[in-house]
Design a protein around this motif. Sequence first.
Motif, PDB file in Angstrom:
ATOM      1  N   ASP A  94     -51.540 -15.788   1.896  1.00 53.62           N
ATOM      2  CA  ASP A  94     -52.969 -15.195   1.395  1.00 53.62           C
ATOM      3  C   ASP A  94     -52.629 -15.332  -0.148  1.00 53.62           C
ATOM      4  N   ILE A  95     -53.739 -15.399  -0.926  1.00 48.78           N
ATOM      5  CA  ILE A  95     -53.585 -15.264  -2.500  1.00 48.78           C
ATOM      6  C   ILE A  95     -54.507 -14.060  -2.830  1.00 48.78           C
ATOM      7  N   HIS A  96     -54.155 -13.618  -4.130  1.00 51.30           N
ATOM      8  CA  HIS A  96     -54.609 -12.301  -4.309  1.00 51.30           C
ATOM      9  C   HIS A  96     -55.098 -12.474  -6.000  1.00 51.30           C
ATOM     10  N   CYS A  97     -56.208 -12.395  -6.242  1.00 45.29           N
ATOM     11  CA  CYS A  97     -56.720 -12.572  -7.735  1.00 45.29           C
ATOM     12  C   CYS A  97     -56.465 -11.324  -8.559  1.00 45.29           C
ATOM     13  N   VAL A  98     -56.435 -11.227  -9.655  1.00 49.11           N
ATOM     14  CA  VAL A  98     -56.336  -9.865 -10.459  1.00 49.11           C
ATOM     15  C   VAL A  98     -57.791  -9.545 -10.566  1.00 49.11           C
ATOM     16  N   THR A  99     -58.714 -10.409 -10.622  1.00 53.38           N
ATOM     17  CA  THR A  99     -60.121 -10.046 -10.510  1.00 53.38           C
ATOM     18  C   THR A  99     -60.628  -9.313  -9.571  1.00 53.38           C
ATOM     19  N   SER A 100     -59.884  -9.082  -8.339  1.00 52.02           N
ATOM     20  CA  SER A 100     -60.043  -8.264  -7.295  1.00 52.02           C
ATOM     21  C   SER A 100     -60.370  -8.790  -5.915  1.00 52.02           C
ATOM     22  N   TRP A 101     -60.376 -10.258  -5.969  1.00 52.53           N
ATOM     23  CA  TRP A 101     -60.745 -10.973  -4.821  1.00 52.53           C
ATOM     24  C   TRP A 101     -59.421 -11.495  -4.244  1.00 52.53           C
ATOM     25  N   SER A 102     -59.351 -11.295  -2.863  1.00 49.94           N
ATOM     26  CA  SER A 102     -58.273 -11.897  -2.017  1.00 49.94           C
ATOM     27  C   SER A 102     -58.858 -12.715  -1.104  1.00 49.94           C
ATOM     28  N   ASN A 106     -54.448 -19.530   3.609  1.00 48.48           N
ATOM     29  CA  ASN A 106     -54.611 -20.585   2.910  1.00 48.48           C
ATOM     30  C   ASN A 106     -53.465 -21.478   3.099  1.00 48.48           C
ATOM     31  N   ASP A 107     -53.856 -22.744   3.727  1.00 44.63           N
ATOM     32  CA  ASP A 107     -52.863 -23.805   4.259  1.00 44.63           C
ATOM     33  C   ASP A 107     -52.672 -24.892   3.180  1.00 44.63           C
ATOM     34  N   TRP A 108     -51.425 -24.621   2.750  1.00 44.77           N
ATOM     35  CA  TRP A 108     -50.883 -25.643   1.605  1.00 44.77           C
ATOM     36  C   TRP A 108     -49.945 -26.609   2.042  1.00 44.77           C
ATOM     37  N   GLN A 109     -49.996 -27.814   1.388  1.00 42.62           N
ATOM     38  CA  GLN A 109     -49.132 -28.832   1.374  1.00 42.62           C
ATOM     39  C   GLN A 109     -48.432 -29.241   0.131  1.00 42.62           C
ATOM     40  N   HIS A 155     -50.062 -29.756  -3.446  1.00 42.64           N
ATOM     41  CA  HIS A 155     -50.918 -30.827  -3.625  1.00 42.64           C
ATOM     42  C   HIS A 155     -52.017 -30.874  -2.820  1.00 42.64           C
ATOM     43  N   GLY A 156     -51.931 -30.425  -1.786  1.00 41.53           N
ATOM     44  CA  GLY A 156     -52.857 -30.143  -0.702  1.00 41.53           C
ATOM     45  C   GLY A 156     -53.321 -28.934  -0.359  1.00 41.53           C
ATOM     46  N   TRP A 157     -54.559 -28.793   0.413  1.00 35.94           N
ATOM     47  CA  TRP A 157     -54.982 -27.274   0.817  1.00 35.94           C
ATOM     48  C   TRP A 157     -56.083 -27.804   1.765  1.00 35.94           C
ATOM     49  N   ALA A 158     -55.971 -26.857   2.820  1.00 40.65           N
ATOM     50  CA  ALA A 158     -56.735 -27.148   4.034  1.00 40.65           C
ATOM     51  C   ALA A 158     -56.915 -28.445   4.446  1.00 40.65           C
ATOM     52  N   GLY A 159     -55.736 -29.020   4.436  1.00 39.02           N
ATOM     53  CA  GLY A 159     -55.507 -30.717   4.951  1.00 39.02           C
ATOM     54  C   GLY A 159     -56.114 -31.903   4.074  1.00 39.02           C
ATOM     55  N   LYS A 160     -56.654 -31.417   3.159  1.00 39.39           N
ATOM     56  CA  LYS A 160     -57.038 -32.360   1.944  1.00 39.39           C
ATOM     57  C   LYS A 160     -56.456 -32.242   0.684  1.00 39.39           C
ATOM     58  N   PRO A 161     -56.278 -33.137  -0.359  1.00 39.94           N
ATOM     59  CA  PRO A 161     -55.848 -33.258  -1.445  1.00 39.94           C
ATOM     60  C   PRO A 161     -56.431 -32.127  -2.354  1.00 39.94           C
TER      61      PRO A 161
END
Length: 220
Positions: A94-102, A106-109, A155-161
């Motif tokens: 999961d990711i959490h931004c200081v501007t209040s959204w989470s 998230n799938d990373w490579q 360098h990858g997110w959700a199966g894509k660069p």
Amino acid sequence: MDDPDLPEDSKLTRSKQQWAAQGKFLTGVHTRPEEERLPPGQHLTAKWPVLDLGRQPDIARERWQLEVTGMVARPLTLDWARLMALPQTRLRSDIHCVTSWSRYDNDWQGVLTRDLLAAVEPRDEAQAVMLHGYDGYTTNVLLSDFAVADAIVAHGWAGKPLARDHGGPARLVIPHLYFWKSAKWIRKIELIGADKPGFWEVNGYHMRGDPWAEQRYRDS
């Protein structure tokens, strides 16, 4: 902090400086119920908002390099081929931004920070890390936070660069801290002997940035 590579001003910079002065988004809740994933003061989004300093560098993989330097036994400079030759890891966070959204799941490579540290061997006096982006951005993290098991140079997110507007070709992801600590367009990882502030930290933001303790701003 004066950095000639940074844009002089931007609407986002001015807004976030004002938020720090006002303590915007603070709720006063400082505990994390184990059954909850959402930190205090956050709201869940299915989208991935784009936030930056008003500049999105276009770094071709053929020109991209990453330095791992500072208080290390074996400084390292990676080009894209050498990055891809390192052990590759897929993980979800999961990711959490200081501007209040989470955003959940998230799938990373990419390459785990632990694998980079193993390659360079931090010296005993290294206590913190200064992260440098190709856009001139800097942010600081403690070495103990940088070295957690799910921190990754992605360098990858959700199966894509990884897309340019989200920090591609490669960015740092430290999911247990607010996302401003996960420097986009990463170009240098500098191990240092004492923690010191980066761009947003100079502008009123917290030195560590733990979402569960709501460490949004310097005095929170």
